[in-house]
Design a protein around this motif. Structure first.
Motif, mmCIF file in Angstrom:
data_model
loop_
_atom_site.group_PDB
_atom_site.id
_atom_site.type_symbol
_atom_site.label_atom_id
_atom_site.label_comp_id
_atom_site.label_asym_id
_atom_site.label_seq_id
_atom_site.Cartn_x
_atom_site.Cartn_y
_atom_site.Cartn_z
ATOM 1 N N SER A 181 -17.534 -79.284 29.070
ATOM 2 C CA SER A 181 -17.485 -79.925 30.383
ATOM 3 C C SER A 181 -16.586 -81.163 30.363
ATOM 4 O O SER A 181 -16.440 -81.819 29.328
ATOM 5 N N GLU A 182 -16.010 -81.468 31.520
ATOM 6 C CA GLU A 182 -15.201 -82.688 31.630
ATOM 7 C C GLU A 182 -16.018 -83.924 31.297
ATOM 8 O O GLU A 182 -15.504 -84.872 30.703
ATOM 9 N N THR A 183 -17.289 -83.892 31.670
ATOM 10 C CA THR A 183 -18.176 -85.025 31.373
ATOM 11 C C THR A 183 -18.282 -85.240 29.876
ATOM 12 O O THR A 183 -18.198 -86.369 29.393
ATOM 13 N N LYS A 184 -18.460 -84.143 29.128
ATOM 14 C CA LYS A 184 -18.564 -84.264 27.669
ATOM 15 C C LYS A 184 -17.252 -84.754 27.064
ATOM 16 O O LYS A 184 -17.253 -85.530 26.109
ATOM 17 N N ILE A 185 -16.131 -84.289 27.614
ATOM 18 C CA ILE A 185 -14.840 -84.754 27.102
ATOM 19 C C ILE A 185 -14.670 -86.242 27.369
ATOM 20 O O ILE A 185 -14.214 -86.988 26.508
ATOM 21 N N SER A 186 -15.067 -86.695 28.545
ATOM 22 C CA SER A 186 -15.005 -88.128 28.859
ATOM 23 C C SER A 186 -15.875 -88.931 27.905
ATOM 24 O O SER A 186 -15.472 -89.981 27.409
ATOM 25 N N SER A 208 -20.192 -82.245 19.149
ATOM 26 C CA SER A 208 -20.515 -81.689 17.832
ATOM 27 C C SER A 208 -19.222 -81.343 17.099
ATOM 28 O O SER A 208 -18.147 -81.260 17.710
ATOM 29 N N LEU A 209 -19.320 -81.102 15.816
ATOM 30 C CA LEU A 209 -18.149 -80.725 15.035
ATOM 31 C C LEU A 209 -17.520 -79.442 15.577
ATOM 32 O O LEU A 209 -16.294 -79.339 15.691
ATOM 33 N N HIS A 210 -18.356 -78.488 15.959
ATOM 34 C CA HIS A 210 -17.866 -77.225 16.533
ATOM 35 C C HIS A 210 -17.091 -77.498 17.832
ATOM 36 O O HIS A 210 -16.031 -76.913 18.065
ATOM 37 N N GLU A 211 -17.605 -78.377 18.666
ATOM 38 C CA GLU A 211 -16.922 -78.711 19.918
ATOM 39 C C GLU A 211 -15.613 -79.455 19.654
ATOM 40 O O GLU A 211 -14.615 -79.232 20.346
ATOM 41 N N ILE A 212 -15.595 -80.317 18.651
ATOM 42 C CA ILE A 212 -14.361 -81.034 18.306
ATOM 43 C C ILE A 212 -13.304 -80.047 17.850
ATOM 44 O O ILE A 212 -12.141 -80.128 18.244
ATOM 45 N N ALA A 213 -13.698 -79.054 17.034
ATOM 46 C CA ALA A 213 -12.755 -78.027 16.591
ATOM 47 C C ALA A 213 -12.207 -77.260 17.790
ATOM 48 O O ALA A 213 -11.000 -76.988 17.871
ATOM 49 N N GLY A 214 -13.065 -76.909 18.739
ATOM 50 C CA GLY A 214 -12.622 -76.223 19.947
ATOM 51 C C GLY A 214 -11.692 -77.083 20.784
ATOM 52 O O GLY A 214 -10.714 -76.588 21.345
ATOM 53 N N LEU A 215 -12.006 -78.357 20.868
ATOM 54 C CA LEU A 215 -11.168 -79.287 21.627
ATOM 55 C C LEU A 215 -9.773 -79.368 21.016
ATOM 56 O O LEU A 215 -8.767 -79.270 21.720
ATOM 57 N N LEU A 216 -9.697 -79.530 19.694
ATOM 58 C CA LEU A 216 -8.393 -79.599 19.030
ATOM 59 C C LEU A 216 -7.606 -78.319 19.261
ATOM 60 O O LEU A 216 -6.406 -78.355 19.531
ATOM 61 N N SER A 217 -8.283 -77.180 19.174
ATOM 62 C CA SER A 217 -7.623 -75.901 19.418
ATOM 63 C C SER A 217 -7.115 -75.814 20.850
ATOM 64 O O SER A 217 -5.980 -75.398 21.103
ATOM 65 N N GLY A 218 -7.946 -76.221 21.804
ATOM 66 C CA GLY A 218 -7.555 -76.201 23.210
ATOM 67 C C GLY A 218 -6.394 -77.126 23.515
ATOM 68 O O GLY A 218 -5.624 -76.892 24.447
ATOM 69 N N LEU A 219 -6.244 -78.176 22.724
ATOM 70 C CA LEU A 219 -5.142 -79.119 22.902
ATOM 71 C C LEU A 219 -3.881 -78.664 22.177
ATOM 72 O O LEU A 219 -2.824 -79.282 22.300
ATOM 73 N N ALA A 251 -10.934 -78.729 29.576
ATOM 74 C CA ALA A 251 -12.354 -78.409 29.746
ATOM 75 C C ALA A 251 -12.534 -76.931 30.083
ATOM 76 O O ALA A 251 -13.378 -76.241 29.504
ATOM 77 N N GLU A 252 -11.720 -76.436 30.978
ATOM 78 C CA GLU A 252 -11.803 -75.030 31.376
ATOM 79 C C GLU A 252 -11.457 -74.099 30.212
ATOM 80 O O GLU A 252 -12.126 -73.098 29.980
ATOM 81 N N ALA A 253 -10.415 -74.445 29.463
ATOM 82 C CA ALA A 253 -9.970 -73.594 28.358
ATOM 83 C C ALA A 253 -10.951 -73.562 27.198
ATOM 84 O O ALA A 253 -11.062 -72.560 26.501
ATOM 85 N N THR A 254 -11.674 -74.660 26.990
ATOM 86 C CA THR A 254 -12.561 -74.755 25.831
ATOM 87 C C THR A 254 -14.024 -74.496 26.150
ATOM 88 O O THR A 254 -14.826 -74.293 25.251
ATOM 89 N N GLY A 255 -14.375 -74.529 27.440
ATOM 90 C CA GLY A 255 -15.780 -74.373 27.808
ATOM 91 C C GLY A 255 -16.595 -75.640 27.604
ATOM 92 O O GLY A 255 -17.818 -75.623 27.673
#
Length: 88
Positions: free
Chosen positions: A30-35, A44-55, A24-28
């Motif tokens: 929130s933990e709530t949104k990740i949960s 959103s698709l943009h957030e999913i791309a950021g999540l995959l990158s952060g992982l 959550a910290e690395a991608t910006g």
């Protein structure tokens, strides 16, 4: 296990390994949104791309026959052997 379930399992495993708060910290995101994403896909698709990158995960086009994947250890070994051959 279907391919989509394998992808889901890889994402959940990476989240567990890295820790949800660190991702959550690395991608910006929130933990709530990740949960929420884990339970109902609320990103959103943009957030999913950021999540995959952060992982540290990447998407590979499996329909592209010009790309091959090999385990990291094999890649590293081949790179060392190639360097040695080029320096001789």
């Amino acid at each position: 296990m279907t391919e989509s379930r394998q992808v889901e399992a890889a994402i959940l495993r990476a989240l567990a390994d890295k820790g949800q708060s660190k991702v959550a910290e690395a991608t910006g995101i929130s933990e709530t949104k990740i949960s929420r994403f884990k339970s109902d896909g609320g990103l959103s698709l943009h957030e999913i791309a950021g999540l995959l990158s952060g992982l540290g995960l990447a998407i590979i086009d499996t329909g592209n026959t010009e790309v091959a994947t090999i385990p990291r250890e094999e890649f590293d070994a081949l790179r060392v052997l190639a360097r040695r051959a080029l320096l001789q």
